[in-house]
Design an enzyme around this catalytic site. Structure first.
Site, PDB file in Angstrom:
ATOM      1  N   ASP A  15       0.294  28.652 -38.499  1.00  0.00           N
ATOM      2  CA  ASP A  15      -0.965  28.992 -37.540  1.00  0.00           C
ATOM      3  C   ASP A  15      -0.470  28.543 -36.035  1.00  0.00           C
ATOM      4  OD1 ASP A  15      -2.510  29.891 -39.676  1.00  0.00           O
ATOM      5  OD2 ASP A  15      -3.193  27.898 -40.030  1.00  0.00           O
ATOM      6  N   GLY A  17       0.954  29.963 -33.818  1.00  0.00           N
ATOM      7  CA  GLY A  17       0.836  30.907 -32.824  1.00  0.00           C
ATOM      8  C   GLY A  17       1.974  32.063 -32.854  1.00  0.00           C
ATOM      9  N   LYS A  18       2.789  32.037 -34.014  1.00  0.00           N
ATOM     10  CA  LYS A  18       3.896  32.812 -33.996  1.00  0.00           C
ATOM     11  C   LYS A  18       3.938  34.096 -33.524  1.00  0.00           C
ATOM     12  CE  LYS A  18       4.625  31.446 -38.426  1.00  0.00           C
ATOM     13  NZ  LYS A  18       3.283  30.388 -38.346  1.00  0.00           N
ATOM     14  N   GLY A  19       2.557  34.701 -34.126  1.00  0.00           N
ATOM     15  CA  GLY A  19       2.539  36.203 -33.825  1.00  0.00           C
ATOM     16  C   GLY A  19       2.526  36.222 -32.444  1.00  0.00           C
ATOM     17  N   LYS A  20       2.012  35.763 -31.545  1.00  0.00           N
ATOM     18  CA  LYS A  20       2.057  35.990 -30.153  1.00  0.00           C
ATOM     19  C   LYS A  20       3.447  35.816 -29.521  1.00  0.00           C
ATOM     20  CE  LYS A  20       1.785  34.066 -25.756  1.00  0.00           C
ATOM     21  NZ  LYS A  20       1.124  33.187 -24.507  1.00  0.00           N
ATOM     22  N   GLY A  42      -1.218  35.283 -41.640  1.00  0.00           N
ATOM     23  CA  GLY A  42      -2.230  36.169 -40.697  1.00  0.00           C
ATOM     24  C   GLY A  42      -1.654  36.049 -39.400  1.00  0.00           C
ATOM     25  N   HIS A  43      -1.105  37.240 -38.804  1.00  0.00           N
ATOM     26  CA  HIS A  43      -0.505  36.912 -37.375  1.00  0.00           C
ATOM     27  C   HIS A  43      -1.740  37.677 -36.591  1.00  0.00           C
ATOM     28  CE1 HIS A  43       3.897  35.957 -38.275  1.00  0.00           C
ATOM     29  NE2 HIS A  43       2.984  35.006 -38.590  1.00  0.00           N
ATOM     30  N   GLN A 223       4.305  31.315 -42.388  1.00  0.00           N
ATOM     31  CA  GLN A 223       3.969  30.110 -42.913  1.00  0.00           C
ATOM     32  C   GLN A 223       4.739  29.149 -42.050  1.00  0.00           C
ATOM     33  OE1 GLN A 223       4.334  31.947 -46.110  1.00  0.00           O
ATOM     34  NE2 GLN A 223       2.322  32.558 -45.621  1.00  0.00           N
ATOM     35  N   THR A 300      -8.365  33.835 -43.805  1.00  0.00           N
ATOM     36  CA  THR A 300      -9.590  33.539 -44.902  1.00  0.00           C
ATOM     37  C   THR A 300     -10.806  33.062 -44.010  1.00  0.00           C
ATOM     38  OG1 THR A 300      -8.605  31.366 -44.746  1.00  0.00           O
ATOM     39  CG2 THR A 300      -7.945  32.886 -46.559  1.00  0.00           C
ATOM     40  N   ASP A 332      -3.046  24.855 -23.419  1.00  0.00           N
ATOM     41  CA  ASP A 332      -4.354  25.094 -22.691  1.00  0.00           C
ATOM     42  C   ASP A 332      -5.481  24.427 -23.545  1.00  0.00           C
ATOM     43  OD1 ASP A 332      -3.540  27.633 -24.364  1.00  0.00           O
ATOM     44  OD2 ASP A 332      -5.692  27.864 -24.047  1.00  0.00           O
ATOM     45  N   SER A 412       3.251  28.395 -24.023  1.00  0.00           N
ATOM     46  CA  SER A 412       2.369  29.342 -24.127  1.00  0.00           C
ATOM     47  C   SER A 412       0.955  28.659 -23.600  1.00  0.00           C
ATOM     48  CB  SER A 412       2.079  29.906 -25.605  1.00  0.00           C
ATOM     49  OG  SER A 412       0.911  30.808 -25.737  1.00  0.00           O
ATOM     50  N   THR A 413       0.269  29.566 -22.624  1.00  0.00           N
ATOM     51  CA  THR A 413      -0.946  28.869 -22.168  1.00  0.00           C
ATOM     52  C   THR A 413      -2.127  29.421 -22.249  1.00  0.00           C
ATOM     53  OG1 THR A 413      -0.187  29.841 -19.963  1.00  0.00           O
ATOM     54  CG2 THR A 413       0.572  27.886 -20.421  1.00  0.00           C
ATOM     55  N   GLY A 414      -2.095  30.462 -23.430  1.00  0.00           N
ATOM     56  CA  GLY A 414      -3.194  31.501 -23.617  1.00  0.00           C
ATOM     57  C   GLY A 414      -2.803  32.215 -24.620  1.00  0.00           C
TER      58      GLY A 414
HETATM   59  P1  GDP Z   1       0.608  32.465 -36.599  1.00  0.00           P
HETATM   60  O1  GDP Z   1      -0.032  32.686 -37.924  1.00  0.00           O
HETATM   61  O2  GDP Z   1       1.370  31.287 -36.267  1.00  0.00           O
HETATM   62  O3  GDP Z   1       0.858  33.503 -35.695  1.00  0.00           O
HETATM   63  O4  GDP Z   1      -1.046  31.755 -35.832  1.00  0.00           O
HETATM   64  P2  GDP Z   1      -2.229  32.458 -35.877  1.00  0.00           P
HETATM   65  O5  GDP Z   1      -2.342  33.948 -35.711  1.00  0.00           O
HETATM   66  O6  GDP Z   1      -2.951  32.333 -37.163  1.00  0.00           O
HETATM   67  O7  GDP Z   1      -3.016  31.469 -34.861  1.00  0.00           O
HETATM   68  C1  GDP Z   1      -2.906  31.609 -33.527  1.00  0.00           C
HETATM   69  C2  GDP Z   1      -4.157  31.776 -32.833  1.00  0.00           C
HETATM   70  O8  GDP Z   1      -4.012  31.107 -31.490  1.00  0.00           O
HETATM   71  C3  GDP Z   1      -4.327  33.204 -32.483  1.00  0.00           C
HETATM   72  O9  GDP Z   1      -5.464  33.808 -32.460  1.00  0.00           O
HETATM   73  C4  GDP Z   1      -3.541  33.459 -31.221  1.00  0.00           C
HETATM   74  O10 GDP Z   1      -4.029  34.330 -30.318  1.00  0.00           O
HETATM   75  C5  GDP Z   1      -3.916  32.179 -30.320  1.00  0.00           C
HETATM   76  N1  GDP Z   1      -2.913  31.647 -29.443  1.00  0.00           N
HETATM   77  C6  GDP Z   1      -1.497  31.999 -29.535  1.00  0.00           C
HETATM   78  N2  GDP Z   1      -0.994  31.066 -28.410  1.00  0.00           N
HETATM   79  C7  GDP Z   1      -2.039  30.719 -28.002  1.00  0.00           C
HETATM   80  C8  GDP Z   1      -2.196  29.778 -26.739  1.00  0.00           C
HETATM   81  O11 GDP Z   1      -1.302  29.604 -26.074  1.00  0.00           O
HETATM   82  N3  GDP Z   1      -3.520  29.374 -26.230  1.00  0.00           N
HETATM   83  C9  GDP Z   1      -4.601  29.918 -26.846  1.00  0.00           C
HETATM   84  N4  GDP Z   1      -5.644  29.373 -26.478  1.00  0.00           N
HETATM   85  N5  GDP Z   1      -4.507  30.491 -27.815  1.00  0.00           N
HETATM   86  C10 GDP Z   1      -3.297  30.949 -28.418  1.00  0.00           C
END
Ligand code: GDP
Length: 434
Positions: A15, A17-20, A42-43, A223, A300, A332, A412-414
């Site tokens: 979790d 933030g790999k998706g972003k 879940g990305h 993961q 979940t 952030d 990443s700042t958002g």
């Molecule tokens: P992943 O499984 O590693 O992709 O992570 P998730 O998607 O489960 O959780 C990442 C959450 O953090 C998502 O809702 C993203 O939109 C959010 N996110 C990613 N990068 C940032 C960031 O730099 N700042 C904030 N506030 N949210 C972020």
């Protein structure tokens, strides 16, 4: 210019933030390939304010012209795959001609979910905290050499019948007094195979051809390193290799094909499910991180446990995966805190340790050794240049780099694609130049 294939992996407990990160790097690659896990990942990706949650299909699918591959190391629930394909279609994204599913990937059968729930119940106090989606039992069948692969479903019906009979009888042995019939399982598999057929192929060969043609590939991890079956906090781990080795085994690519490795780490630490989390916080501070960071599972909805940044963990990930750079996310979320802490070791019964232990009992009662740094009051939210970060945030980042042994190539700042800093002169800058 020589194109570099890079792997993007979680450096903590998932979790991150790999998706972003994958989503924003994707335009620089021709193909995104997923190598392990199942639809427990879940990305969440936001594009122009629209939210997409992808579990199985790489988020690269949201970019027109990018090919997405699902490797042999992934376990596939066909219904979950179809659901995602349908949702994407409703949002105007077609997977046809852009999705390739490995013929060697294993299938999650309907009763794997049931076995997952049962095995958690049997573990009682020692439960793992799985997503109950049948992923673990599907991997158990794979290792037990009774799994059903995508090519089995598309192949000879007699051979499939033999394999399914064996698989169902293993399941009947696992569940007391159970006499599940194997025949409907075959019918269901055959019809699922029909729908999947046009997406199925030899992922290893396709990747080889892509690379030989001079195109670049992004290997997408799900993961994270501390959840890796071999190197994570066993037994509180996932059932696959989420660290770098999984790229080779889960896609059929040679190590030489991996030109760079990016580890994604949050500016703090979270974990969903059971298992040790040395820097875990409770009370107001934990609630604040959870609410500000929206730390609830994308798959979940479970609240995530939150704590300070753990440099022991990230240093371990940096070594194991050979990280060239770190993508530090969610900086952030720490905005406005009077002070921030970094864990550099654990005080245990047998002294202070600075390397992540194999035996989790070492962590029981261990106390994190913290360094405290000043927080920052000016927001980092949405900042896109290093120089525009508050001085205290820059200091925090450089301390994290020192104690983690890896530099930040990206901050990443958002949650939006644009809310990102690419560090000048970094590996990430090089990878994104082409
Ligand atoms: P992943 O499984 O590693 O992709 O992570 P998730 O998607 O489960 O959780 C990442 C959450 O953090 C998502 O809702 C993203 O939109 C959010 N996110 C990613 N990068 C940032 C960031 O730099 N700042 C904030 N506030 N949210 C972020």
């Amino acid at each position: 210019m020589v194109k570099t294939n890079i792997a993007v992996l979680g450096a903590q407990w998932g979790d991150e933030g790999k998706g972003k990160i994958v989503d924003m790097l994707t335009p620089h690659f021709s193909t995104v390939a997923r190598f392990q896990g199942g639809h427990n990942a879940g990305h969440t990706v936001y594009v122009d304010g629209r939210k997409f949650v992808l579990h199985l299909i790489p988020s690269g699918i949201l970019h027109a012209g990018v090919t997405c591959m699902i490797g042999n190391g992934v376990v596939i629930d066909p219904d979950a795959l179809f659901k995602e394909v349908d949702e994407l279609a409703r949002a105007g994204v077609s997977v046809d001609g852009r999705l390739l599913v490995s013929e060697k990937a294993h299938i999650i059968l309907p009763y794997h979910r049931e076995l997952d729930v049962l095995s958690e119940a049997r573990r009682g106090e020692r439960k793992i905290g799985t997503t109950s989606r049948g992923i673990g039992p599907a991997y158990e069948d794979k290792i037990g050499r009774r799994g059903i692969r995508v090519c089995d479903v598309l192949g000879d019906r007699e051979a499939l019948a033999t394999a399914v009979r064996e698989n169902v009888s293993a399941r009947n042995r696992a569940i007391k007094d159970s006499t599940l019939d194997w025949r409907p399982v075959i019918d269901r598999l055959v019809s699922q195979g029909e729908r999947m057929k046009s997406w199925v192929g030899d992922v290893s060969l396709a990747l080889h051809q892509t690379i030989v043609a001079g195109k670049s590939v992004l290997f997408e991890g799900a993961q994270a390193t501390l959840l890796d079956i071999d190197h994570g906090t066993y037994p509180f781990v996932t059932s696959s290799n989420a660290s770098i080795g999984g790229v080779c085994t889960g896609l059929g690519v040679a190590p030489k094909a991996i030109g760079g490795v990016l580890g994604v780490a949050k500016a703090y630490t979270t974990r969903v499910g059971e298992g040790p989390l040395p820097t875990e916080l409770n009370g107001e501070l934990a609630d604040r991180l959870r609410e500000t960071g929206q730390e609830y599972g994308a798959s979940t909805g479970r609240p995530r446990r939150c704590g300070w940044y753990d440099a022991v963990v990230v240093r371990y990930s940096a070594r194991l995966n050979g990280l060239d750079a770190m993508a530090l996310t969610k900086l952030d979320v720490l905005d406005g805190l009077p002070e921030v802490k970094v864990c550099t070791g654990y005080r245990t019964a047998s002294g202070t340790v600075t390397e992540f232990p194999a035996d989790l009992r070492v962590l029981i009662g261990a106390e994190p050794v913290y360094e405290t740094l000043p927080g920052w009051s000016a927001p980092t939210k949405g900042v896109t240049r290093m120089d525009d970060l508050p001085a205290e945030a820059r200091r925090y980042i450089s301390r994290l780099e020192e104690v983690s042994g890896v530099s930040c190539g990206l901050i990443s700042t958002g949650s939006d694609r644009n809310e990102t800093i690419i560090a000048p002169g970094s590996a990430v800058e090089r990878w994104t130049k082409n």
